[in-house]
Write a protein that holds these residues in place. Structure first.
Motif, mmCIF file in Angstrom:
data_model
loop_
_atom_site.group_PDB
_atom_site.id
_atom_site.type_symbol
_atom_site.label_atom_id
_atom_site.label_comp_id
_atom_site.label_asym_id
_atom_site.label_seq_id
_atom_site.Cartn_x
_atom_site.Cartn_y
_atom_site.Cartn_z
ATOM 1 N N SER A 82 15.196 7.304 -20.685
ATOM 2 C CA SER A 82 15.573 6.385 -19.601
ATOM 3 C C SER A 82 15.036 6.867 -18.259
ATOM 4 N N LEU A 83 13.781 7.206 -18.252
ATOM 5 C CA LEU A 83 13.173 7.782 -17.050
ATOM 6 C C LEU A 83 13.199 6.810 -15.881
ATOM 7 N N LYS A 84 13.339 7.384 -14.690
ATOM 8 C CA LYS A 84 13.363 6.619 -13.448
ATOM 9 C C LYS A 84 12.240 7.125 -12.546
ATOM 10 N N SER A 85 11.871 6.311 -11.575
ATOM 11 C CA SER A 85 10.800 6.736 -10.668
ATOM 12 C C SER A 85 11.190 8.005 -9.921
ATOM 13 N N GLU A 86 12.477 8.178 -9.669
ATOM 14 C CA GLU A 86 12.923 9.373 -8.951
ATOM 15 C C GLU A 86 12.871 10.643 -9.800
ATOM 16 N N ASP A 87 12.531 10.510 -11.072
ATOM 17 C CA ASP A 87 12.318 11.697 -11.913
ATOM 18 C C ASP A 87 10.909 12.269 -11.732
ATOM 19 N N THR A 88 10.073 11.574 -10.989
ATOM 20 C CA THR A 88 8.723 12.056 -10.732
ATOM 21 C C THR A 88 8.772 13.379 -9.988
ATOM 22 N N ALA A 89 8.134 14.391 -10.575
ATOM 23 C CA ALA A 89 8.171 15.742 -9.995
ATOM 24 C C ALA A 89 7.318 16.665 -10.847
ATOM 25 N N VAL A 90 7.114 17.866 -10.323
ATOM 26 C CA VAL A 90 6.575 18.947 -11.141
ATOM 27 C C VAL A 90 7.777 19.651 -11.767
ATOM 28 N N TYR A 91 7.742 19.798 -13.081
ATOM 29 C CA TYR A 91 8.854 20.407 -13.812
ATOM 30 C C TYR A 91 8.489 21.840 -14.192
ATOM 31 N N TYR A 92 9.414 22.746 -13.929
ATOM 32 C CA TYR A 92 9.213 24.172 -14.177
ATOM 33 C C TYR A 92 10.223 24.691 -15.192
ATOM 34 N N CYS A 93 9.738 25.496 -16.087
ATOM 35 C CA CYS A 93 10.581 26.235 -17.015
ATOM 36 C C CYS A 93 10.863 27.603 -16.401
ATOM 37 N N ALA A 94 12.082 28.105 -16.585
ATOM 38 C CA ALA A 94 12.452 29.392 -16.020
ATOM 39 C C ALA A 94 13.285 30.171 -17.020
ATOM 40 N N ALA A 95 13.179 31.496 -16.956
ATOM 41 C CA ALA A 95 13.928 32.362 -17.861
ATOM 42 C C ALA A 95 14.605 33.472 -17.065
ATOM 43 N N ARG A 96 15.742 33.910 -17.571
ATOM 44 C CA ARG A 96 16.489 34.978 -16.913
ATOM 45 C C ARG A 96 16.991 35.950 -17.956
ATOM 46 N N THR A 97 17.437 37.106 -17.497
ATOM 47 C CA THR A 97 17.937 38.120 -18.418
ATOM 48 C C THR A 97 19.403 37.900 -18.762
ATOM 49 N N GLY A 98 20.127 37.173 -17.925
ATOM 50 C CA GLY A 98 21.506 36.840 -18.258
ATOM 51 C C GLY A 98 21.583 35.818 -19.363
ATOM 52 N N ALA A 99 22.728 35.745 -20.010
ATOM 53 C CA ALA A 99 22.858 34.925 -21.216
ATOM 54 C C ALA A 99 22.906 33.422 -20.952
ATOM 55 N N LEU A 100 23.378 33.030 -19.773
ATOM 56 C CA LEU A 100 23.577 31.605 -19.513
ATOM 57 C C LEU A 100 22.422 30.987 -18.735
ATOM 58 N N GLY A 101 22.268 29.691 -18.892
ATOM 59 C CA GLY A 101 21.283 28.952 -18.109
ATOM 60 C C GLY A 101 21.936 28.395 -16.865
ATOM 61 N N THR A 102 21.966 29.175 -15.821
ATOM 62 C CA THR A 102 22.686 28.821 -14.604
ATOM 63 C C THR A 102 21.873 27.858 -13.740
ATOM 64 N N PRO A 103 22.534 27.168 -12.807
ATOM 65 C CA PRO A 103 21.824 26.220 -11.942
ATOM 66 C C PRO A 103 21.181 26.832 -10.704
#
Length: 121
Positions: A82-103
């Motif tokens: 259900s993509l919207k025009s406002e989803d237009t962006a460069v998307y980045y994947c990120a990784a951390r050493t902590g267990a959770l995927g924090t914001p």
């Protein structure tokens, strides 16, 4: 050292779908997807814990995007519906050493180069 490579970006029509994938080399724990639209700062999209059992999403994508991971393949995917025009962006994947995927992007030590997603209305 962890290296992240995103793929799957491209052009989609509003209402359509795209699936992003992030391949990691090296051991990763919590992972996340962020995005940066033209003229705006980078923002959190979705995060996932190492086990995959805990996920969290930005309010703007809840119910439309799904984050998942395959630890055997060392990949993290972002299914975008259900993509919207406002989803237009460069998307980045990120990784951390902590267990959770924090914001919080400051929690992440490793970043991919980004993949462009363009949604036409």
């Amino acid at each position: 050292q962890v290296q992240l490579v995103e793929s799957g970006g491209g052009l989609a029509q509003a209402g359509g779908s795209l699936r992003l994938s992030c391949a990691a080399s090296g051991r990763t724990a919590g992972m996340g997807w962020f995005r940066q639209a033209p003229g705006k700062g980078r923002e959190f999209v979705a995060g996932i814990s190492y086990s995959g059992g805990v996920t969290n999403y930005a309010d703007s994508v809840k119910g439309r995007f799904t984050i998942s991971r395959d630890n055997a393949k060392n990949t993290v995917d972002l299914q975008m519906n259900s993509l919207k025009s406002e989803d237009t962006a460069v998307y980045y994947c990120a990784a951390r050493t902590g267990a959770l995927g924090t914001p919080n992007e400051r929690d992440y030590a490793y970043w991919g180069q980004g993949t462009q997603v363009t949604v036409s209305s």
